[in-house]
Design a protein around this motif. Sequence first.
Motif, mmCIF file in Angstrom:
data_model
loop_
_atom_site.group_PDB
_atom_site.id
_atom_site.type_symbol
_atom_site.label_atom_id
_atom_site.label_comp_id
_atom_site.label_asym_id
_atom_site.label_seq_id
_atom_site.Cartn_x
_atom_site.Cartn_y
_atom_site.Cartn_z
ATOM 1 N N ASN A 116 0.829 -1.210 0.000
ATOM 2 C CA ASN A 116 0.000 0.000 0.000
ATOM 3 C C ASN A 116 0.863 1.260 0.000
ATOM 4 N N MET A 117 1.967 1.224 0.751
ATOM 5 C CA MET A 117 2.873 2.372 0.774
ATOM 6 C C MET A 117 3.486 2.583 -0.608
ATOM 7 N N MET A 118 3.820 1.500 -1.263
ATOM 8 C CA MET A 118 4.429 1.617 -2.587
ATOM 9 C C MET A 118 3.438 2.199 -3.593
ATOM 10 N N VAL A 119 2.195 1.773 -3.520
ATOM 11 C CA VAL A 119 1.172 2.301 -4.424
ATOM 12 C C VAL A 119 0.993 3.797 -4.198
ATOM 13 N N SER A 120 0.995 4.203 -2.932
ATOM 14 C CA SER A 120 0.787 5.620 -2.622
ATOM 15 C C SER A 120 2.034 6.473 -2.859
ATOM 16 N N SER A 121 3.172 5.823 -3.176
ATOM 17 C CA SER A 121 4.415 6.579 -3.387
ATOM 18 C C SER A 121 4.500 7.187 -4.780
ATOM 19 N N HIS A 122 3.516 6.898 -5.628
ATOM 20 C CA HIS A 122 3.491 7.432 -6.999
ATOM 21 C C HIS A 122 4.790 7.127 -7.740
ATOM 22 N N ASP A 123 5.172 5.857 -7.714
ATOM 23 C CA ASP A 123 6.327 5.328 -8.443
ATOM 24 C C ASP A 123 7.680 5.775 -7.897
ATOM 25 N N SER A 124 7.736 6.404 -6.731
ATOM 26 C CA SER A 124 9.049 6.722 -6.165
ATOM 27 C C SER A 124 9.653 5.480 -5.485
ATOM 28 N N LEU A 125 8.808 4.477 -5.200
ATOM 29 C CA LEU A 125 9.267 3.186 -4.685
ATOM 30 C C LEU A 125 8.787 2.113 -5.644
ATOM 31 N N GLN A 126 9.602 1.082 -5.829
ATOM 32 C CA GLN A 126 9.176 -0.014 -6.693
ATOM 33 C C GLN A 126 9.880 -1.302 -6.302
ATOM 34 N N TRP A 127 9.210 -2.431 -6.555
ATOM 35 C CA TRP A 127 9.816 -3.726 -6.354
ATOM 36 C C TRP A 127 10.787 -3.978 -7.492
ATOM 37 N N GLN A 128 11.854 -4.662 -7.195
ATOM 38 C CA GLN A 128 12.824 -5.016 -8.225
ATOM 39 C C GLN A 128 13.207 -6.474 -8.052
ATOM 40 N N GLU A 129 13.125 -7.219 -9.145
ATOM 41 C CA GLU A 129 13.567 -8.602 -9.095
ATOM 42 C C GLU A 129 15.086 -8.610 -8.999
ATOM 43 N N VAL A 130 15.601 -9.444 -8.128
ATOM 44 C CA VAL A 130 17.037 -9.521 -7.932
ATOM 45 C C VAL A 130 17.529 -10.868 -8.437
ATOM 46 N N SER A 131 18.570 -10.824 -9.228
ATOM 47 C CA SER A 131 19.188 -12.059 -9.712
ATOM 48 C C SER A 131 20.699 -11.859 -9.694
ATOM 49 N N SER A 132 21.412 -12.885 -10.073
ATOM 50 C CA SER A 132 22.870 -12.784 -10.095
ATOM 51 C C SER A 132 23.340 -11.766 -11.139
ATOM 52 N N LYS A 133 22.458 -11.360 -12.039
ATOM 53 C CA LYS A 133 22.816 -10.398 -13.082
ATOM 54 C C LYS A 133 22.525 -8.946 -12.680
ATOM 55 N N THR A 134 21.853 -8.744 -11.563
ATOM 56 C CA THR A 134 21.543 -7.398 -11.092
ATOM 57 C C THR A 134 22.823 -6.721 -10.617
ATOM 58 N N ARG A 135 22.986 -5.444 -10.965
ATOM 59 C CA ARG A 135 24.177 -4.703 -10.534
ATOM 60 C C ARG A 135 24.091 -4.419 -9.038
ATOM 61 N N LEU A 136 25.038 -4.985 -8.320
ATOM 62 C CA LEU A 136 25.092 -4.843 -6.869
ATOM 63 C C LEU A 136 26.541 -4.763 -6.430
ATOM 64 N N GLY A 137 26.736 -4.238 -5.232
ATOM 65 C CA GLY A 137 28.061 -4.300 -4.628
ATOM 66 C C GLY A 137 28.361 -5.737 -4.241
ATOM 67 N N SER A 138 29.628 -6.075 -4.126
ATOM 68 C CA SER A 138 29.999 -7.464 -3.836
ATOM 69 C C SER A 138 29.426 -7.945 -2.506
ATOM 70 N N ASN A 139 29.410 -7.073 -1.482
ATOM 71 C CA ASN A 139 28.868 -7.504 -0.191
ATOM 72 C C ASN A 139 27.361 -7.729 -0.281
ATOM 73 N N GLN A 140 26.648 -6.929 -1.094
ATOM 74 C CA GLN A 140 25.219 -7.137 -1.287
ATOM 75 C C GLN A 140 24.972 -8.451 -2.033
ATOM 76 N N ARG A 141 25.768 -8.699 -3.055
ATOM 77 C CA ARG A 141 25.631 -9.931 -3.838
ATOM 78 C C ARG A 141 25.860 -11.151 -2.935
ATOM 79 N N ASP A 142 26.886 -11.103 -2.093
ATOM 80 C CA ASP A 142 27.173 -12.214 -1.190
ATOM 81 C C ASP A 142 26.011 -12.459 -0.229
#
Length: 95
Positions: A56-82
């Motif tokens: 509900n918070m995400m809907v009311s954020s008017h696209d300033s928040l969004q879900w993102q699918e995370v995979s091994s191909k997503t750009r992340l820092g090494s500690n986040q990836r680990d």
Amino acid sequence: MGKTLYEKINAKVSEGTKVFEGYVDDCRNTDNAWVQTTVLNIHLSRTDQVMVDVNNMMVSSHDSLQWQEVSSKTRLGSNQRDSLRQVAELHNRKF
């Protein structure tokens, strides 16, 4: 809504599984200061009231928040990836 949601999420922290705790490499690290972090996995079902509130918070954020699918191909820092790799292993999922 934000404070109430924070309190609900904070109440779930005790149910979480600690994935990592400690020092992480970070561009902000210096000789006199460094970054330490704790990564918790808190698994919520889609129907859990906390998830309903987050959505509900995400809907009311008017696209300033969004879900993102995370995979091994997503750009992340090494500690986040680990950390995400460890969460995937915790749930017997491929990363």
